[in-house]
Design a protein around this motif. Structure first.
Motif, PDB file in Angstrom:
ATOM      1  N   ALA A 209       0.670  -1.023  -0.137  1.00 10.80           N
ATOM      2  CA  ALA A 209       0.067  -0.235  -0.212  1.00 10.80           C
ATOM      3  C   ALA A 209       0.994   1.576  -0.020  1.00 10.80           C
ATOM      4  O   ALA A 209       0.131   2.162  -0.145  1.00 10.80           O
ATOM      5  CB  ALA A 209      -1.015  -0.556   0.648  1.00 10.80           C
ATOM      6  N   PHE A 210       2.308   1.480   0.373  1.00 12.51           N
ATOM      7  CA  PHE A 210       2.881   1.630   0.954  1.00 12.51           C
ATOM      8  C   PHE A 210       2.955   2.854  -1.274  1.00 12.51           C
ATOM      9  O   PHE A 210       2.757   1.914  -1.788  1.00 12.51           O
ATOM     10  CB  PHE A 210       4.114   2.003   0.394  1.00 12.51           C
ATOM     11  CG  PHE A 210       4.453   1.722   2.025  1.00 12.51           C
ATOM     12  CD1 PHE A 210       4.993   3.015   2.319  1.00 12.51           C
ATOM     13  CD2 PHE A 210       4.311   1.218   3.221  1.00 12.51           C
ATOM     14  CE1 PHE A 210       5.437   2.645   3.659  1.00 12.51           C
ATOM     15  CE2 PHE A 210       4.627   0.980   4.285  1.00 12.51           C
ATOM     16  CZ  PHE A 210       5.034   2.645   4.607  1.00 12.51           C
ATOM     17  N   PRO A 211       3.065   3.949  -1.217  1.00 14.63           N
ATOM     18  CA  PRO A 211       3.465   4.451  -2.677  1.00 14.63           C
ATOM     19  C   PRO A 211       4.804   4.366  -3.588  1.00 14.63           C
ATOM     20  O   PRO A 211       5.694   3.606  -2.785  1.00 14.63           O
ATOM     21  CB  PRO A 211       3.657   6.521  -1.887  1.00 14.63           C
ATOM     22  CG  PRO A 211       3.393   6.404  -0.732  1.00 14.63           C
ATOM     23  CD  PRO A 211       3.334   5.489  -0.062  1.00 14.63           C
ATOM     24  N   ARG A 212       4.469   4.578  -4.957  1.00 13.67           N
ATOM     25  CA  ARG A 212       5.284   4.192  -5.656  1.00 13.67           C
ATOM     26  C   ARG A 212       6.779   4.644  -4.796  1.00 13.67           C
ATOM     27  O   ARG A 212       7.694   3.905  -5.363  1.00 13.67           O
ATOM     28  CB  ARG A 212       5.192   4.355  -7.255  1.00 13.67           C
ATOM     29  CG  ARG A 212       6.369   3.544  -8.121  1.00 13.67           C
ATOM     30  CD  ARG A 212       6.254   3.322  -9.399  1.00 13.67           C
ATOM     31  NE  ARG A 212       6.074   4.937  -9.595  1.00 13.67           N
ATOM     32  CZ  ARG A 212       5.739   5.868 -10.588  1.00 13.67           C
ATOM     33  NH1 ARG A 212       5.326   4.987 -11.923  1.00 13.67           N
ATOM     34  NH2 ARG A 212       5.910   7.241 -11.470  1.00 13.67           N
ATOM     35  N   ASP A 213       7.181   5.569  -4.897  1.00 11.58           N
ATOM     36  CA  ASP A 213       8.213   6.746  -4.911  1.00 11.58           C
ATOM     37  C   ASP A 213       8.845   6.222  -3.664  1.00 11.58           C
ATOM     38  O   ASP A 213       9.724   6.794  -3.090  1.00 11.58           O
ATOM     39  CB  ASP A 213       8.197   8.165  -4.911  1.00 11.58           C
ATOM     40  CG  ASP A 213       7.671   8.418  -6.057  1.00 11.58           C
ATOM     41  OD1 ASP A 213       7.746   8.174  -7.163  1.00 11.58           O
ATOM     42  OD2 ASP A 213       7.398   9.732  -6.351  1.00 11.58           O
ATOM     43  N   ALA A 214       7.767   5.068  -2.477  1.00 10.66           N
ATOM     44  CA  ALA A 214       8.706   5.526  -0.919  1.00 10.66           C
ATOM     45  C   ALA A 214       9.649   4.413  -1.141  1.00 10.66           C
ATOM     46  O   ALA A 214      10.140   3.953   0.068  1.00 10.66           O
ATOM     47  CB  ALA A 214       7.439   4.543  -0.665  1.00 10.66           C
ATOM     48  N   ARG A 215      10.034   3.081  -3.029  1.00  6.62           N
ATOM     49  CA  ARG A 215      10.578   2.662  -2.988  1.00  6.62           C
ATOM     50  C   ARG A 215      12.043   2.573  -2.931  1.00  6.62           C
ATOM     51  O   ARG A 215      12.057   3.982  -4.000  1.00  6.62           O
ATOM     52  CB  ARG A 215      10.363   1.750  -3.872  1.00  6.62           C
ATOM     53  CG  ARG A 215       9.041   0.520  -3.030  1.00  6.62           C
ATOM     54  CD  ARG A 215       8.144  -0.266  -4.666  1.00  6.62           C
ATOM     55  NE  ARG A 215       7.045  -0.638  -4.570  1.00  6.62           N
ATOM     56  CZ  ARG A 215       6.371  -0.984  -5.449  1.00  6.62           C
ATOM     57  NH1 ARG A 215       5.967   0.013  -6.141  1.00  6.62           N
ATOM     58  NH2 ARG A 215       4.948  -1.254  -4.502  1.00  6.62           N
ATOM     59  N   PRO A 216      13.865   2.503  -2.947  1.00  3.65           N
ATOM     60  CA  PRO A 216      14.505   3.190  -2.996  1.00  3.65           C
ATOM     61  C   PRO A 216      14.902   2.702  -3.836  1.00  3.65           C
ATOM     62  O   PRO A 216      15.048   3.531  -4.623  1.00  3.65           O
ATOM     63  CB  PRO A 216      15.438   2.376  -1.697  1.00  3.65           C
ATOM     64  CG  PRO A 216      14.767   1.855  -0.360  1.00  3.65           C
ATOM     65  CD  PRO A 216      12.539   1.475  -1.226  1.00  3.65           C
ATOM     66  N   THR A 217      14.378   1.573  -4.905  1.00  7.94           N
ATOM     67  CA  THR A 217      14.831   1.088  -5.807  1.00  7.94           C
ATOM     68  C   THR A 217      14.252   2.416  -7.099  1.00  7.94           C
ATOM     69  O   THR A 217      14.782   2.340  -8.564  1.00  7.94           O
ATOM     70  CB  THR A 217      14.477   0.402  -6.166  1.00  7.94           C
ATOM     71  OG1 THR A 217      13.060   0.048  -6.107  1.00  7.94           O
ATOM     72  CG2 THR A 217      15.466  -1.345  -5.441  1.00  7.94           C
ATOM     73  N   ALA A 218      13.104   3.171  -6.609  1.00  8.31           N
ATOM     74  CA  ALA A 218      13.059   3.859  -7.416  1.00  8.31           C
ATOM     75  C   ALA A 218      13.649   5.787  -7.071  1.00  8.31           C
ATOM     76  O   ALA A 218      13.585   6.115  -9.017  1.00  8.31           O
ATOM     77  CB  ALA A 218      11.631   4.944  -7.111  1.00  8.31           C
ATOM     78  N   ILE A 219      14.632   5.707  -7.355  1.00 10.86           N
ATOM     79  CA  ILE A 219      15.422   6.444  -6.827  1.00 10.86           C
ATOM     80  C   ILE A 219      16.472   6.431  -8.358  1.00 10.86           C
ATOM     81  O   ILE A 219      17.249   5.229  -7.733  1.00 10.86           O
ATOM     82  CB  ILE A 219      16.169   6.742  -5.733  1.00 10.86           C
ATOM     83  CG1 ILE A 219      15.295   7.942  -4.223  1.00 10.86           C
ATOM     84  CG2 ILE A 219      17.162   7.928  -5.733  1.00 10.86           C
ATOM     85  CD1 ILE A 219      15.523   7.207  -3.512  1.00 10.86           C
ATOM     86  N   HIS A 220      16.664   7.384  -9.119  1.00  8.83           N
ATOM     87  CA  HIS A 220      17.449   7.441  -9.683  1.00  8.83           C
ATOM     88  C   HIS A 220      18.645   8.859 -10.347  1.00  8.83           C
ATOM     89  O   HIS A 220      17.924   9.222 -10.209  1.00  8.83           O
ATOM     90  CB  HIS A 220      16.772   7.551 -10.989  1.00  8.83           C
ATOM     91  CG  HIS A 220      18.105   7.592 -12.324  1.00  8.83           C
ATOM     92  ND1 HIS A 220      18.291   5.734 -12.941  1.00  8.83           N
ATOM     93  CD2 HIS A 220      18.388   8.396 -13.188  1.00  8.83           C
ATOM     94  CE1 HIS A 220      19.920   5.758 -14.158  1.00  8.83           C
ATOM     95  NE2 HIS A 220      19.029   7.582 -14.086  1.00  8.83           N
ATOM     96  N   ASN A 221      20.285   8.371 -10.060  1.00 14.10           N
ATOM     97  CA  ASN A 221      20.604   9.302  -9.711  1.00 14.10           C
ATOM     98  C   ASN A 221      20.711  10.259 -10.220  1.00 14.10           C
ATOM     99  O   ASN A 221      20.984   9.208 -11.709  1.00 14.10           O
ATOM    100  CB  ASN A 221      22.406   8.554  -9.416  1.00 14.10           C
ATOM    101  CG  ASN A 221      22.696   7.606  -8.253  1.00 14.10           C
ATOM    102  OD1 ASN A 221      21.879   7.822  -7.395  1.00 14.10           O
ATOM    103  ND2 ASN A 221      22.920   6.763  -8.176  1.00 14.10           N
ATOM    104  N   ARG A 222      20.668  11.035 -10.778  1.00 15.13           N
ATOM    105  CA  ARG A 222      20.926  12.393 -11.507  1.00 15.13           C
ATOM    106  C   ARG A 222      21.357  13.919 -11.210  1.00 15.13           C
ATOM    107  O   ARG A 222      21.995  13.785 -10.440  1.00 15.13           O
ATOM    108  CB  ARG A 222      18.826  13.222 -11.556  1.00 15.13           C
ATOM    109  CG  ARG A 222      18.046  12.027 -12.002  1.00 15.13           C
ATOM    110  CD  ARG A 222      16.614  13.163 -12.660  1.00 15.13           C
ATOM    111  NE  ARG A 222      15.791  11.793 -13.424  1.00 15.13           N
ATOM    112  CZ  ARG A 222      15.886  11.826 -14.739  1.00 15.13           C
ATOM    113  NH1 ARG A 222      16.978  12.328 -15.475  1.00 15.13           N
ATOM    114  NH2 ARG A 222      15.816  10.653 -15.148  1.00 15.13           N
ATOM    115  N   CYS A 223      21.903  14.100 -12.431  1.00 13.20           N
ATOM    116  CA  CYS A 223      22.666  15.436 -11.821  1.00 13.20           C
ATOM    117  C   CYS A 223      22.442  16.793 -10.793  1.00 13.20           C
ATOM    118  O   CYS A 223      20.703  16.934 -11.896  1.00 13.20           O
ATOM    119  CB  CYS A 223      23.048  15.805 -13.111  1.00 13.20           C
ATOM    120  SG  CYS A 223      24.424  17.501 -13.272  1.00 13.20           S
TER     121      CYS A 223
END
Length: 100
Positions: free
Chosen positions: A49-63
């Motif tokens: 039920a957690f939001p999709r953005d709450a997953r650490p794998t959703a983070i992508h390194n960006r400049c």
């Protein structure tokens, strides 16, 4: 002015940081085989039920400067081109052009 992708990345990182402790607790409950199956299933449902953005794998390194998603140096969170420009201008402490 930060670009939309950079703002989205910052928002995702904040969401992950705020929900990490609770997520880890639910993950522990789902993986604990000594608990009853019903409790583990409830924990799994809560985890889903957690939001999709709450997953650490959703983070992508960006400049941070340009929002570029490729060729990003983790230590500085800059893409290779921005890293080079800032290094040549002397804006990055401890970084200088090497000679040999």
């Amino acid at each position: 002015m930060p670009r939309a992708r950079v703002i989205r990345d910052m928002k995702a990182r904040a969401t992950v940081a705020s929900s990490e402790v609770v997520r880890q607790a639910f993950r522990y409950l789902t993986h604990n085989t000594t608990l009853p199956a019903k409790v583990r299933a409830q924990a799994q449902l809560q985890l889903n039920a957690f939001p999709r953005d709450a997953r650490p794998t959703a983070i992508h390194n960006r400049c941070l400067e340009t929002g570029r998603g490729r060729g990003v140096l983790r230590a500085f969170r800059l893409c290779r081109f921005q890293f080079r420009l800032k290094a040549l201008e002397g804006e990055l402490p401890g970084v200088k052009k090497s000679t040999w």
